[in-house]
Design an enzyme around this catalytic site. Structure first.
Site, PDB file in Angstrom:
ATOM      1  N   ASP A  49       0.815  -1.211   0.000  1.00 60.26           N
ATOM      2  CA  ASP A  49       0.000   0.000   0.000  1.00 60.26           C
ATOM      3  C   ASP A  49       0.850   1.264   0.000  1.00 60.26           C
ATOM      4  OD1 ASP A  49      -2.826   1.141   0.505  1.00 60.26           O
ATOM      5  OD2 ASP A  49      -1.598   2.122   2.028  1.00 60.26           O
ATOM      6  N   TYR A  54       2.565  10.236   0.564  1.00 55.27           N
ATOM      7  CA  TYR A  54       3.524   9.667   1.506  1.00 55.27           C
ATOM      8  C   TYR A  54       4.936  10.121   1.150  1.00 55.27           C
ATOM      9  CZ  TYR A  54      -0.260   6.459   2.906  1.00 55.27           C
ATOM     10  OH  TYR A  54      -1.445   5.928   3.354  1.00 55.27           O
ATOM     11  N   SER A 155     -11.133   6.257   0.656  1.00 53.33           N
ATOM     12  CA  SER A 155     -10.486   6.145   1.959  1.00 53.33           C
ATOM     13  C   SER A 155     -11.026   7.239   2.872  1.00 53.33           C
ATOM     14  CB  SER A 155      -8.961   6.284   1.819  1.00 53.33           C
ATOM     15  OG  SER A 155      -8.330   6.175   3.093  1.00 53.33           O
ATOM     16  N   GLN A 181     -10.769   2.270   2.481  1.00 53.44           N
ATOM     17  CA  GLN A 181      -9.622   2.116   3.386  1.00 53.44           C
ATOM     18  C   GLN A 181      -9.820   3.007   4.615  1.00 53.44           C
ATOM     19  OE1 GLN A 181      -4.945   3.016   3.013  1.00 53.44           O
ATOM     20  NE2 GLN A 181      -5.660   1.345   1.723  1.00 53.44           N
ATOM     21  N   TRP A 210      -6.381   0.511   8.078  1.00 54.07           N
ATOM     22  CA  TRP A 210      -5.069   1.005   8.485  1.00 54.07           C
ATOM     23  C   TRP A 210      -5.032   1.307   9.976  1.00 54.07           C
ATOM     24  CZ3 TRP A 210      -4.667   6.220  10.163  1.00 54.07           C
ATOM     25  CH2 TRP A 210      -5.771   7.030   9.881  1.00 54.07           C
ATOM     26  N   SER A 211      -3.812   1.399  10.501  1.00 55.04           N
ATOM     27  CA  SER A 211      -3.536   1.708  11.904  1.00 55.04           C
ATOM     28  C   SER A 211      -4.143   0.696  12.873  1.00 55.04           C
ATOM     29  CB  SER A 211      -4.019   3.124  12.261  1.00 55.04           C
ATOM     30  OG  SER A 211      -3.399   3.592  13.435  1.00 55.04           O
ATOM     31  N   LEU A 213      -2.740  -0.747  15.219  1.00 59.85           N
ATOM     32  CA  LEU A 213      -2.163  -0.545  16.546  1.00 59.85           C
ATOM     33  C   LEU A 213      -2.408   0.868  17.067  1.00 59.85           C
ATOM     34  CD1 LEU A 213       1.260  -2.381  16.117  1.00 59.85           C
ATOM     35  CD2 LEU A 213      -0.942  -3.305  16.839  1.00 59.85           C
TER      36      LEU A 213
END
Length: 323
Positions: A49, A54, A155, A181, A210-211, A213
């Site tokens: 991804d 980014y 997303s 997403q 995503w994320s 954690l």
């Protein structure tokens, strides 16, 4: 590795993917990225991804160089990008958003940086209130028709906007959105579990979340403070430091400490358990991992072994700890 269909599409993806957010081009160069992508691919991860924003395009350049250098079979993995924020440091109006122009230009830029002929998945990174949804749907459809994109999605779009995009596509016989997403973890559940609930059956929506954690919070590594080299120390992520400061932050860390205690009492790594918790949701097609070290990636891959052990009693203890 386990594989699941991406919603109602015919594409099966690994339930764990590897993402470049925060790491590639910021804390990691090509050497470290090569080692991580190689280990991920060897472990059966088939979804990589990325996004135009980014590291302002550098994350895609690094990933593209590694994929080309390692010569992974192109038919054995899927690569993604996202469009909205632009890749320029200070993007001009035409260099961001979801206009037909930027969607097309951004796709061409991503293809060049990633060194591929097509994007398997292409996401509209955020909704754009300044562009009609119909214009974006047509732009994405045309990229699919041109062979530059196979599947497109969104997303962090609200459910009603996704439904509107799907309706426009259906009425005009266009290729509609296949996947979303969103952020999804033990601390951030509402959108995936409630808001999007009607879309899974109604549209056959898949998700690449995503994320898992919560930016590392659920690993428990911040219980004793903020260690050097952690995400909370990364320039540009001051917002994350603010989240764990003050009275609200202390209350959040106390909840996480209770969760970590539950994980360790069960003999499980807190990070791997948090990832496995995400995977137990059948509407999650793929959970995106982000790692800076091989050891960290190996630990996260351990979520696959924990998934069958998530019984109702353990899930209830986790919910109680985080309540």
């Amino acid at each position: 590795m386990l594989y699941r269909p991406l919603g109602r599409t015919g594409l099966s993806v690994s339930v764990l993917g590897f993402g470049a957010w925060v790491t590639f081009g910021n804390t990691l160069g090509r050497g470290e990225a090569r080692a991580l992508l190689t280990r991920a691919f060897d472990a059966g991860i088939s979804l990589f991804d990325n996004a135009e924003v980014y590291a302002r395009g550098e994350a895609e350049r690094i990933m593209g160089d590694v994929l080309a250098d390692m010569r992974f079979p192109r038919d054995a993995y899927a690569v993604t990008s996202k469009v909205f924020f632009g890749s320029a440091r200070e993007p001009r109006p035409m260099q961001r958003g979801l206009s037909r122009k930027h969607v097309r230009d951004a796709c061409d830029g991503a293809l060049k940086r990633l060194r591929v002929d097509y994007l398997d998945l292409y996401f509209c990174h955020r909704p754009d209130p300044e562009v009609p949804v119909a214009e974006t749907v047509w732009a994405m459809h045309q990229l699919v028709q041109a062979g530059k994109v196979l599947y497109w999605g969104t997303s962090e779009w609200p459910a009603e906007a996704i439904a509107e995009a799907a309706r426009i596509a259906r009425e005009h016989h266009l290729v509609g959105p296949s996947m979303e997403q969103p952020q999804y973890n033990l601390l951030h559940r509402e959108r995936v579990e409630r808001e999007y609930a009607p879309l899974y059956e109604g549209l056959g929506l898949g998700t690449t979340t995503w994320s898992p954690l919560a930016s590392g919070l659920l690993s428990g590594k911040y219980s004793g403070g903020v260690p050097d080299g952690s995400r909370l120390r990364t320039p540009g992520y001051e917002w994350l430091q603010e989240r764990v400061q003050g009275e609200d932050g202390r209350a959040l860390l106390a909840r996480i400490d209770r969760y970590v205690a539950v994980a360790r009492e069960a003999g499980m790594d807190p990070a791997a358990l948090a990832i496995a918790w995400c995977l137990r949701n059948p509407h999650v097609s793929c959970v995106l991992l982000g790692a800076t070290r091989i050891e960290q990636l190996e630990a996260n891959l351990g979520a696959l072994e924990l998934l069958p052990k998530l019984d109702e009693a353990l899930l209830a203890r986790i919910d109680a700890a985080l309540a």
